[in-house]
Design a protein around this motif. Sequence first.
Motif, PDB file in Angstrom:
ATOM      1  N   CYS A   1       0.815  -1.215   0.000  1.00  0.00           N
ATOM      2  CA  CYS A   1       0.000   0.000   0.000  1.00  0.00           C
ATOM      3  C   CYS A   1       0.852   1.269   0.000  1.00  0.00           C
ATOM      4  O   CYS A   1       0.435   2.311  -0.519  1.00  0.00           O
ATOM      5  N   VAL A   2       2.041   1.198   0.569  1.00  0.00           N
ATOM      6  CA  VAL A   2       2.957   2.348   0.518  1.00  0.00           C
ATOM      7  C   VAL A   2       3.296   2.667  -0.937  1.00  0.00           C
ATOM      8  O   VAL A   2       3.335   3.835  -1.356  1.00  0.00           O
ATOM      9  N   ALA A   3       3.519   1.631  -1.727  1.00  0.00           N
ATOM     10  CA  ALA A   3       3.878   1.833  -3.134  1.00  0.00           C
ATOM     11  C   ALA A   3       2.693   2.261  -3.981  1.00  0.00           C
ATOM     12  O   ALA A   3       2.859   3.022  -4.941  1.00  0.00           O
ATOM     13  N   THR A   4       1.487   1.783  -3.636  1.00  0.00           N
ATOM     14  CA  THR A   4       0.314   2.089  -4.477  1.00  0.00           C
ATOM     15  C   THR A   4      -0.463   3.295  -3.989  1.00  0.00           C
ATOM     16  O   THR A   4      -1.383   3.753  -4.669  1.00  0.00           O
ATOM     17  N   ALA A   5      -0.117   3.807  -2.811  1.00  0.00           N
ATOM     18  CA  ALA A   5      -0.831   4.926  -2.186  1.00  0.00           C
ATOM     19  C   ALA A   5      -2.253   4.548  -1.773  1.00  0.00           C
ATOM     20  O   ALA A   5      -3.116   5.411  -1.612  1.00  0.00           O
ATOM     21  N   ASP A   6      -2.503   3.248  -1.589  1.00  0.00           N
ATOM     22  CA  ASP A   6      -3.786   2.825  -1.025  1.00  0.00           C
ATOM     23  C   ASP A   6      -3.726   2.926   0.496  1.00  0.00           C
ATOM     24  O   ASP A   6      -2.644   2.911   1.090  1.00  0.00           O
ATOM     25  N   ASP A   7      -4.886   3.033   1.123  1.00  0.00           N
ATOM     26  CA  ASP A   7      -4.965   3.256   2.564  1.00  0.00           C
ATOM     27  C   ASP A   7      -5.369   1.956   3.259  1.00  0.00           C
ATOM     28  O   ASP A   7      -6.479   1.462   3.073  1.00  0.00           O
ATOM     29  N   ALA A   8      -4.455   1.388   4.065  1.00  0.00           N
ATOM     30  CA  ALA A   8      -4.727   0.128   4.756  1.00  0.00           C
ATOM     31  C   ALA A   8      -5.241   0.333   6.173  1.00  0.00           C
ATOM     32  O   ALA A   8      -5.465  -0.646   6.892  1.00  0.00           O
ATOM     33  N   VAL A   9      -5.468   1.575   6.592  1.00  0.00           N
ATOM     34  CA  VAL A   9      -5.974   1.838   7.932  1.00  0.00           C
ATOM     35  C   VAL A   9      -7.402   1.286   8.056  1.00  0.00           C
ATOM     36  O   VAL A   9      -8.216   1.425   7.143  1.00  0.00           O
ATOM     37  N   GLU A  10      -7.684   0.646   9.188  1.00  0.00           N
ATOM     38  CA  GLU A  10      -8.995   0.027   9.458  1.00  0.00           C
ATOM     39  C   GLU A  10      -9.273  -1.171   8.545  1.00  0.00           C
ATOM     40  O   GLU A  10     -10.433  -1.573   8.371  1.00  0.00           O
ATOM     41  N   ALA A  11      -8.232  -1.760   7.960  1.00  0.00           N
ATOM     42  CA  ALA A  11      -8.434  -2.952   7.130  1.00  0.00           C
ATOM     43  C   ALA A  11      -9.015  -4.075   7.973  1.00  0.00           C
ATOM     44  O   ALA A  11      -8.629  -4.273   9.122  1.00  0.00           O
ATOM     45  N   GLU A  12      -9.961  -4.813   7.387  1.00  0.00           N
ATOM     46  CA  GLU A  12     -10.578  -5.940   8.078  1.00  0.00           C
ATOM     47  C   GLU A  12     -10.238  -7.244   7.351  1.00  0.00           C
ATOM     48  O   GLU A  12     -10.391  -7.343   6.135  1.00  0.00           O
ATOM     49  N   LEU A  13      -9.782  -8.229   8.108  1.00  0.00           N
ATOM     50  CA  LEU A  13      -9.535  -9.559   7.556  1.00  0.00           C
ATOM     51  C   LEU A  13     -10.882 -10.262   7.395  1.00  0.00           C
ATOM     52  O   LEU A  13     -11.590 -10.489   8.377  1.00  0.00           O
ATOM     53  N   VAL A  14     -11.244 -10.616   6.159  1.00  0.00           N
ATOM     54  CA  VAL A  14     -12.546 -11.242   5.910  1.00  0.00           C
ATOM     55  C   VAL A  14     -12.421 -12.729   5.627  1.00  0.00           C
ATOM     56  O   VAL A  14     -13.429 -13.437   5.614  1.00  0.00           O
ATOM     57  N   SER A  15     -11.223 -13.236   5.387  1.00  0.00           N
ATOM     58  CA  SER A  15     -11.032 -14.675   5.217  1.00  0.00           C
ATOM     59  C   SER A  15      -9.561 -15.024   5.334  1.00  0.00           C
ATOM     60  O   SER A  15      -8.681 -14.220   5.022  1.00  0.00           O
ATOM     61  N   GLU A  16      -9.312 -16.256   5.771  1.00  0.00           N
ATOM     62  CA  GLU A  16      -7.957 -16.803   5.795  1.00  0.00           C
ATOM     63  C   GLU A  16      -7.832 -18.026   4.915  1.00  0.00           C
ATOM     64  O   GLU A  16      -6.773 -18.642   4.845  1.00  0.00           O
ATOM     65  N   HIS A  17      -8.910 -18.435   4.277  1.00  0.00           N
ATOM     66  CA  HIS A  17      -8.923 -19.662   3.477  1.00  0.00           C
ATOM     67  C   HIS A  17      -9.539 -19.372   2.114  1.00  0.00           C
ATOM     68  O   HIS A  17     -10.646 -18.855   2.048  1.00  0.00           O
ATOM     69  N   PRO A  18      -8.875 -19.709   1.012  1.00  0.00           N
ATOM     70  CA  PRO A  18      -7.553 -20.334   0.950  1.00  0.00           C
ATOM     71  C   PRO A  18      -6.416 -19.316   1.032  1.00  0.00           C
ATOM     72  O   PRO A  18      -5.277 -19.684   1.234  1.00  0.00           O
ATOM     73  N   THR A  19      -6.729 -18.014   0.834  1.00  0.00           N
ATOM     74  CA  THR A  19      -5.724 -16.972   0.986  1.00  0.00           C
ATOM     75  C   THR A  19      -6.264 -15.927   1.949  1.00  0.00           C
ATOM     76  O   THR A  19      -7.471 -15.868   2.212  1.00  0.00           O
ATOM     77  N   HIS A  20      -5.386 -15.090   2.475  1.00  0.00           N
ATOM     78  CA  HIS A  20      -5.847 -13.996   3.320  1.00  0.00           C
ATOM     79  C   HIS A  20      -6.515 -12.940   2.443  1.00  0.00           C
ATOM     80  O   HIS A  20      -5.934 -12.479   1.453  1.00  0.00           O
ATOM     81  N   ALA A  21      -7.726 -12.575   2.818  1.00  0.00           N
ATOM     82  CA  ALA A  21      -8.477 -11.554   2.081  1.00  0.00           C
ATOM     83  C   ALA A  21      -8.761 -10.396   3.028  1.00  0.00           C
ATOM     84  O   ALA A  21      -9.298 -10.593   4.118  1.00  0.00           O
ATOM     85  N   TRP A  22      -8.396  -9.187   2.588  1.00  0.00           N
ATOM     86  CA  TRP A  22      -8.576  -7.985   3.403  1.00  0.00           C
ATOM     87  C   TRP A  22      -9.511  -7.021   2.679  1.00  0.00           C
ATOM     88  O   TRP A  22      -9.377  -6.816   1.474  1.00  0.00           O
ATOM     89  N   GLU A  23     -10.423  -6.447   3.433  1.00  0.00           N
ATOM     90  CA  GLU A  23     -11.271  -5.395   2.879  1.00  0.00           C
ATOM     91  C   GLU A  23     -10.728  -4.044   3.350  1.00  0.00           C
ATOM     92  O   GLU A  23     -10.538  -3.825   4.553  1.00  0.00           O
ATOM     93  N   LEU A  24     -10.459  -3.142   2.389  1.00  0.00           N
ATOM     94  CA  LEU A  24      -9.938  -1.812   2.709  1.00  0.00           C
ATOM     95  C   LEU A  24     -11.073  -0.803   2.567  1.00  0.00           C
ATOM     96  O   LEU A  24     -11.401  -0.370   1.459  1.00  0.00           O
TER      97      LEU A  24
END
Length: 365
Positions: free
Chosen positions: A33-56
Amino acid sequence: MSTGPRTRTLLKATSTARRQAITASYSALTQVCVATADDAVEAELVSEHPTHAWELPRSNALVLVHTDVAEARALLRSAQLLERHRVPVVTPRYPDALTGGGRAVTFWRLPGRERHDPATSARVTARIHRIDPGTVRWLARENHDPFNGLLDGLDNAPVLDPCKPFLRDRAAEHKPAQLAAAQRFEFTVPDTVITNRADEAREFVAAQTAGAVYKPLWNTPYAVDGRPHAVWVREVDPADITDAVSACPHLFQAKVPKVFDARVTAVGNRLFGVRIDSPDLDWRRRQDRMTCTPIDVPEPVARSVNAYLDQFRLVYGAFDFAVTASGAWYFLECNPNGQWAWQPAETTEVIAHALADQLQKGRDA
């Protein structure tokens, strides 16, 4: 870690190994996110299977953190191919996987909606369970149950025919959709609540005079120290319920005062019933301690089974029931890919023949 409240609660309640895995995933996310200028603050983990999925929420994006770079790029290529063929898809925000912390990270656009509305839930579900991105439009069609949209629109969806049976099975595994269909087709269904609010869960459990049980919404495999584990149905008291419930939805159900369990294996319009006697609440836990005997399926239950299969466009289903002393058959769930060879020999033989006959005739025979 500047994560959202649900993820912070999860990190406090989980094991050290799981916390380390989530922390590493979030670290990879923030580096990218530092490289893309996206904001990861308050990110929520919505799944760990089969990959980690985060909602920004601040960037209106779903981000997948992959341990396999090849898998990440294959997922991007599939979505890009569908998009070129004008198939509605969840589009990638960036054309290639980005790397951070030794992991591959892919970003996916989410339309501008509130974070927790049903359509967003449908899109997240599609990504988590690897449902073809081309069906997300149909997943999001219905407000109350996203999977109804998938089922209603599947035959006309721009999805390759070989994919459709798989998608039907995935949709039919969804517990809320199962319970809604069971009520629609006049099965007897235990009182149920699906919630991630601890106060609501405690209130429901306390109100069940015969007790309450917890069961997972989805049969998701996991391992502890490399050994496979399963989440069995178990009794639950209000005191057992902590604020960790807020990490994800949980299913609580009134305990059925059963005298035995029943499995009904449906192949087309042919039904095969067995009575299961077990000392355990969940007979699957210790199958060496259960006994099985063939049993007739009551006509009202048979009618409901056939209507249920038609609703989900299935030709096979393994239905589980809890049967009371008064003869009431309570619907528990239906596994569209349930195993059947563990049943008595006379039952497995006729099921095998029925499956062979059905395969020979085809689905619409």
